[in-house]
Design a protein around this motif. Sequence first.
Motif, PDB file in Angstrom:
ATOM      1  N   GLU A 136      -4.226   0.620  -1.529  1.00  0.00           N
ATOM      2  CA  GLU A 136      -3.625  -0.697  -1.689  1.00  0.00           C
ATOM      3  C   GLU A 136      -3.366  -0.944  -3.180  1.00  0.00           C
ATOM      4  OE1 GLU A 136      -5.921  -4.178  -0.500  1.00  0.00           O
ATOM      5  OE2 GLU A 136      -4.128  -4.914   0.530  1.00  0.00           O
ATOM      6  N   VAL A 137      -2.091  -1.097  -3.499  1.00  0.00           N
ATOM      7  CA  VAL A 137      -1.687  -1.204  -4.905  1.00  0.00           C
ATOM      8  C   VAL A 137      -1.475  -2.666  -5.303  1.00  0.00           C
ATOM      9  CG1 VAL A 137       0.166  -0.617  -6.517  1.00  0.00           C
ATOM     10  CG2 VAL A 137      -0.702   1.106  -4.944  1.00  0.00           C
ATOM     11  N   LEU A 138      -0.930  -3.468  -4.407  1.00  0.00           N
ATOM     12  CA  LEU A 138      -0.814  -4.912  -4.635  1.00  0.00           C
ATOM     13  C   LEU A 138      -1.685  -5.598  -3.587  1.00  0.00           C
ATOM     14  CD1 LEU A 138       3.057  -5.273  -5.242  1.00  0.00           C
ATOM     15  CD2 LEU A 138       1.235  -4.966  -6.944  1.00  0.00           C
ATOM     16  N   SER A 178       0.848  -1.195   0.000  1.00  0.00           N
ATOM     17  CA  SER A 178       0.000   0.000   0.000  1.00  0.00           C
ATOM     18  C   SER A 178       0.880   1.240   0.000  1.00  0.00           C
ATOM     19  CB  SER A 178      -0.880   0.040   1.251  1.00  0.00           C
ATOM     20  OG  SER A 178      -1.726  -1.085   1.294  1.00  0.00           O
ATOM     21  N   PHE A 179       0.367   2.272  -0.631  1.00  0.00           N
ATOM     22  CA  PHE A 179       0.946   3.604  -0.470  1.00  0.00           C
ATOM     23  C   PHE A 179      -0.090   4.403   0.307  1.00  0.00           C
ATOM     24  CE2 PHE A 179       3.033   2.178  -4.447  1.00  0.00           C
ATOM     25  CZ  PHE A 179       4.360   2.280  -4.037  1.00  0.00           C
ATOM     26  N   GLY A 180       0.195   4.720   1.557  1.00  0.00           N
ATOM     27  CA  GLY A 180      -0.816   5.350   2.394  1.00  0.00           C
ATOM     28  C   GLY A 180      -2.028   4.441   2.462  1.00  0.00           C
ATOM     29  N   LEU A 185      13.236  -2.064  -3.588  1.00  0.00           N
ATOM     30  CA  LEU A 185      13.146  -0.611  -3.668  1.00  0.00           C
ATOM     31  C   LEU A 185      11.858  -0.165  -2.977  1.00  0.00           C
ATOM     32  CD1 LEU A 185      14.321  -0.057  -7.353  1.00  0.00           C
ATOM     33  CD2 LEU A 185      15.547   0.620  -5.287  1.00  0.00           C
ATOM     34  N   GLU A 186      10.900  -1.090  -2.894  1.00  0.00           N
ATOM     35  CA  GLU A 186       9.693  -0.868  -2.096  1.00  0.00           C
ATOM     36  C   GLU A 186       9.591  -1.997  -1.076  1.00  0.00           C
ATOM     37  OE1 GLU A 186       7.963   1.740  -2.366  1.00  0.00           O
ATOM     38  OE2 GLU A 186       8.236   2.452  -4.429  1.00  0.00           O
ATOM     39  N   LYS A 187       9.089  -1.645   0.080  1.00  0.00           N
ATOM     40  CA  LYS A 187       8.922  -2.619   1.149  1.00  0.00           C
ATOM     41  C   LYS A 187       7.493  -3.151   1.115  1.00  0.00           C
ATOM     42  CE  LYS A 187      10.885  -1.906   5.690  1.00  0.00           C
ATOM     43  NZ  LYS A 187      10.909  -0.909   6.763  1.00  0.00           N
ATOM     44  N   GLY A 215      -0.489  -5.783 -18.313  1.00  0.00           N
ATOM     45  CA  GLY A 215      -1.651  -5.246 -17.606  1.00  0.00           C
ATOM     46  C   GLY A 215      -1.767  -3.763 -17.825  1.00  0.00           C
ATOM     47  N   PRO A 216      -2.957  -3.219 -17.556  1.00  0.00           N
ATOM     48  CA  PRO A 216      -3.165  -1.798 -17.798  1.00  0.00           C
ATOM     49  C   PRO A 216      -2.298  -0.932 -16.904  1.00  0.00           C
ATOM     50  CG  PRO A 216      -5.150  -2.832 -16.871  1.00  0.00           C
ATOM     51  CD  PRO A 216      -4.156  -3.907 -17.086  1.00  0.00           C
ATOM     52  N   SER A 217      -2.145   0.303 -17.320  1.00  0.00           N
ATOM     53  CA  SER A 217      -1.411   1.290 -16.546  1.00  0.00           C
ATOM     54  C   SER A 217      -2.047   1.425 -15.163  1.00  0.00           C
ATOM     55  CB  SER A 217      -1.455   2.617 -17.301  1.00  0.00           C
ATOM     56  OG  SER A 217      -0.814   3.600 -16.558  1.00  0.00           O
ATOM     57  N   GLY A 218      -1.209   1.439 -14.138  1.00  0.00           N
ATOM     58  CA  GLY A 218      -1.713   1.600 -12.779  1.00  0.00           C
ATOM     59  C   GLY A 218      -2.081   0.296 -12.097  1.00  0.00           C
ATOM     60  N   SER A 219      -1.862  -0.835 -12.767  1.00  0.00           N
ATOM     61  CA  SER A 219      -2.279  -2.119 -12.181  1.00  0.00           C
ATOM     62  C   SER A 219      -1.289  -2.633 -11.134  1.00  0.00           C
ATOM     63  CB  SER A 219      -2.505  -3.159 -13.281  1.00  0.00           C
ATOM     64  OG  SER A 219      -1.368  -3.333 -14.084  1.00  0.00           O
ATOM     65  N   GLY A 220      -0.112  -2.020 -11.046  1.00  0.00           N
ATOM     66  CA  GLY A 220       0.842  -2.393 -10.003  1.00  0.00           C
ATOM     67  C   GLY A 220       2.076  -3.134 -10.509  1.00  0.00           C
ATOM     68  N   LYS A 221       2.271  -3.166 -11.806  1.00  0.00           N
ATOM     69  CA  LYS A 221       3.392  -3.916 -12.389  1.00  0.00           C
ATOM     70  C   LYS A 221       4.744  -3.377 -11.924  1.00  0.00           C
ATOM     71  CE  LYS A 221       2.140  -2.909 -16.611  1.00  0.00           C
ATOM     72  NZ  LYS A 221       1.080  -1.925 -16.313  1.00  0.00           N
ATOM     73  N   SER A 222       4.921  -2.064 -12.056  1.00  0.00           N
ATOM     74  CA  SER A 222       6.205  -1.475 -11.652  1.00  0.00           C
ATOM     75  C   SER A 222       6.422  -1.632 -10.152  1.00  0.00           C
ATOM     76  CB  SER A 222       6.252   0.016 -12.010  1.00  0.00           C
ATOM     77  OG  SER A 222       6.189   0.186 -13.402  1.00  0.00           O
ATOM     78  N   THR A 223       5.361  -1.444  -9.403  1.00  0.00           N
ATOM     79  CA  THR A 223       5.479  -1.586  -7.950  1.00  0.00           C
ATOM     80  C   THR A 223       5.937  -2.993  -7.592  1.00  0.00           C
ATOM     81  OG1 THR A 223       3.725   0.047  -7.623  1.00  0.00           O
ATOM     82  CG2 THR A 223       4.209  -1.423  -5.771  1.00  0.00           C
ATOM     83  N   PHE A 224       5.370  -3.978  -8.264  1.00  0.00           N
ATOM     84  CA  PHE A 224       5.774  -5.352  -7.969  1.00  0.00           C
ATOM     85  C   PHE A 224       7.253  -5.569  -8.298  1.00  0.00           C
ATOM     86  CE2 PHE A 224       6.219  -9.885  -9.038  1.00  0.00           C
ATOM     87  CZ  PHE A 224       5.986 -10.387  -7.766  1.00  0.00           C
TER      88      PHE A 224
END
Length: 269
Positions: A34-36, A29-31, A69-71, A53-62
């Motif tokens: 919930e992204v994943l 989650s960011f704040g 780089l993200e916890k 997947g579409p833009s904003g689906s969480g691919k880069s975050t994963f």
Amino acid sequence: MTGKLARTDGARVRDSAVPMVKAEGVHKSFGAVEVLKGIDLEVKQGEVFCLIGPSGSGKSTFLRCINHLEKINAGRLYVDGELVGYRQKGDRLYELKDSEVALKRRDIGMVFQRFNLFPHMTALENVMEAPVQVKGVGKAQARDRARALLERVGLGDKAGNYPSQLSGGQQQRVAIARALAMDPKLMLFDEPTSALDPELVGDVLDVMRDLAESGMTMVVVTHEMGFAREVGDSLVFMDDGVVVESGNPRDVLTDPQHDRTKAFLSKVL
Ligand SMILES: Nc1ncnc2c1ncn2[C@@H]1O[C@H](COP(=O)(O)OP(=O)(O)O)[C@@H](O)[C@H]1O
Ligand SMILES: [Mg+2]
């Protein structure tokens, strides 16, 4: 460059070994957002694993979670059998120190949509930089290796060029050579060809195809469905933070089972 190499289906993929990446119920989650929302997947050693997947689906975050780089907020994420960012003792988890995280991150190469080369360094210097600065490799040795890697990505004659003197496709191939200079066991690609003019995409995909043939384990976020179909061993369709559908790329792309996958593919194919 390699051109078209016939793929012997999954021949490089090492089924029996410990998976290169294993995600179990990964939440991020960011704040309050919930992204994943619980990602489960497994990337085998030697596998080319495509993520669409579409833009904003969480691919880069994963992808960013894979190299810490993200916890993550919940779940478990393993790279090559080891927890990302933590050490497990009994049933307790201890967070790794930044220096320990950095050490592990060395094993994972990442190529972004934008090339992120150092603008004040030549192609050769860009590729030499991390081995010399981070690993303490001698300059002469690092230079020889960098030349060989630039050769491998088809840029042997551009070693002395600065990024501003290279096309986007050439810069992206330097970025791949730079990542390979650290001898990663896993390569993450985040839409590596999305920012390129169409005529430059092919050369970058050829380099990635060549890398796949050499046995590198690769997680590739891409909109290049042709690449996913021809080179990918597995494909995952993500939407809104969940894995909607996964399987053999040819199956998923030609015969998607879920409406959301169908809707997405009808827009991009
Ligand atoms: N650092 C961040 N802070 C807040 N929100 C973020 C951050 N990074 C990504 N997001 C949000 O997470 C969602 C997923 O983003 P992202 O992983 O970039 O998706 P994709 O790569 O599939 O387009 C988006 O809604 C995005 O705005
Ligand atoms: Mg993205």
